[in-house]
Design an enzyme around this catalytic site. Structure first.
Site, PDB file in Angstrom:
ATOM      1  N   HIS A   1       0.761  -1.359   0.065  1.00  0.00           N
ATOM      2  CA  HIS A   1      -0.017  -0.002  -0.050  1.00  0.00           C
ATOM      3  C   HIS A   1       0.775   1.165   0.093  1.00  0.00           C
ATOM      4  CE1 HIS A   1       1.082  -0.463   4.329  1.00  0.00           C
ATOM      5  NE2 HIS A   1       0.863   0.637   4.464  1.00  0.00           N
TER       6      HIS A   1
ATOM      7  N   ASP B   1       0.322   4.903   2.010  1.00  0.00           N
ATOM      8  CA  ASP B   1      -0.067   5.515   3.066  1.00  0.00           C
ATOM      9  C   ASP B   1      -1.024   6.638   2.718  1.00  0.00           C
ATOM     10  OD1 ASP B   1       1.109   3.844   5.065  1.00  0.00           O
ATOM     11  OD2 ASP B   1       2.679   5.065   5.353  1.00  0.00           O
TER      12      ASP B   1
ATOM     13  N   HIS C   1       4.608  -0.025   0.216  1.00  0.00           N
ATOM     14  CA  HIS C   1       5.352  -0.719   1.089  1.00  0.00           C
ATOM     15  C   HIS C   1       4.518  -1.560   1.861  1.00  0.00           C
ATOM     16  CE1 HIS C   1       3.357   2.592   3.472  1.00  0.00           C
ATOM     17  NE2 HIS C   1       3.428   1.845   4.441  1.00  0.00           N
TER      18      HIS C   1
ATOM     19  N   ARG D   1       5.018   5.770  14.068  1.00  0.00           N
ATOM     20  CA  ARG D   1       4.771   6.293  12.936  1.00  0.00           C
ATOM     21  C   ARG D   1       4.193   7.713  12.837  1.00  0.00           C
ATOM     22  NH1 ARG D   1       1.166   3.933   7.947  1.00  0.00           N
ATOM     23  NH2 ARG D   1      -0.172   5.507   8.659  1.00  0.00           N
TER      24      ARG D   1
HETATM   25  C1  SIN Z   1       3.273   0.790   7.755  1.00  0.00           C
HETATM   26  O1  SIN Z   1       2.634   0.278   6.890  1.00  0.00           O
HETATM   27  O2  SIN Z   1       3.120   2.091   7.732  1.00  0.00           O
HETATM   28  C2  SIN Z   1       3.953   0.038   8.619  1.00  0.00           C
HETATM   29  C3  SIN Z   1       5.111  -0.637   7.953  1.00  0.00           C
HETATM   30  C4  SIN Z   1       5.783  -1.467   8.946  1.00  0.00           C
HETATM   31  O3  SIN Z   1       5.382  -1.714  10.084  1.00  0.00           O
HETATM   32  O4  SIN Z   1       6.977  -1.840   8.609  1.00  0.00           O
END
Ligand code: SIN
Length: 274
Positions: free
Chosen positions: A93, A95, A249, A264
């Site tokens: 995805h 973000d 990612h 995050r």
């Molecule tokens: C995310 O998708 O923002 C998290 C990625 C992760 O935890 O590696």
């Protein structure tokens, strides 16, 4: 500051940086603009330092669905406990692509890592676009896709482990749909790149449902090729920052029985365009 590319196409590790030092910001920003994913090793910082670093890039875009860090509503908790099965962000995805103005970048700080596993994979959407044929690029160039948060975070997900455990909340606020060009021009580099992703993109406008599904599935398969990818192996203290306008990612969920805790912050973007 020692900058070492992770792969031929995407990502770099940055050694010897200190994100608290404003004097280093220009070099860190230049690395981010060049590599789209930067791994800043060894940042043993507080949530306040994390926020101050993020604000140098722009205003904070507060996530509506992730559990916030105690005392820091602008920081999202990305957590999987020892006894939990589901990781947050397991699907490929980008973000906040469901927002009218998606998040520019995300800054993930590793607080507690499993003994092994728990890596994050990234894809270069510019490299994936450039590897398509000219006729396919011309076909995609004029198209618009719809992205949604409803199926990923909405009331239909209330039965999921992530919702039941309180890691994801606010399902009734998952009402965002957004239209974005299928191919965007990156505002920093001018590079063209695909802007559709498997988790949030629901369909391409103007195509039949079958056509839209076939085109999106073809693009998703294409983008998953290892040639476009970089893999980040984390250690507690590392920060990885990625550009949501240039990458996908995916969190790799291969560390059952261990706890993984990340903080995050997402940063606001200017409008994206084709
Ligand atoms: C995310 O998708 O923002 C998290 C990625 C992760 O935890 O590696």
């Amino acid at each position: 500051m020692d900058i070492r590319p992770l792969t031929g196409g995407l990502g770099a590790e940055v050694f010897g940086a200190d994100v608290r030092d404003g004097a280093q910001f220009e070099d860190i920003h230049a690395a981010f603009a060049k590599f789209s994913v930067i791994v800043l090793r060894g940042q043993n910082i507080s949530p306040e330092d994390h926020l101050e670093f993020a604000r140098r890039f722009g205003p904070i875009n507060v996530n509506r669905f992730f559990k916030p860090v105690d005392g820091h509503p602008e920081i999202a908790t990305v957590l999987k406990e020892k006894d939990q099965k589901q990781a947050v962000g397991e699907g490929w995805h980008t973000d906040h692509s469901y927002d009218q103005i998606p998040a520019m970048g995300s800054i993930l700080h590793a607080i507690e890592m499993p003994l092994y596993g728990g890596d994050t994979l990234f894809v270069s959407m510019g490299a994936a676009y450039e590897a398509l044929s000219d006729p396919m690029r011309r076909f995609l160039d004029g198209l618009t896709a719809v992205h949604s948060s409803r199926h990923a975070f909405g009331v239909r997900t209330l039965d999921s482990e992530a919702a039941k455990s309180g890691r994801l909340a606010n399902a009734e606020a998952a009402t965002q749909d957004a239209r974005h060009p299928v191919v965007i021009t990156h505002p920093l580099s001018g590079r063209r790149g695909l802007f559709v992703n498997p988790v949030f993109t629901t369909h391409i406008e103007g195509l039949t449902a079958d056509e839209s599904a076939a085109v999106l599935n073809m693009l998703f398969e294409h983008c998953r090729q290892p040639e476009f990818q970089a893999r980040v192996r984390w250690q507690a203290g590392d920060i990885t920052m990625w550009d949501n306008r240039a990458t996908w990612h995916k969190a790799i969920n291969d560390y059952h029985g261990f706890r993984r805790l990340m903080h995050r912050i997402t940063v606001e973007c200017e409008a994206i365009s084709g």
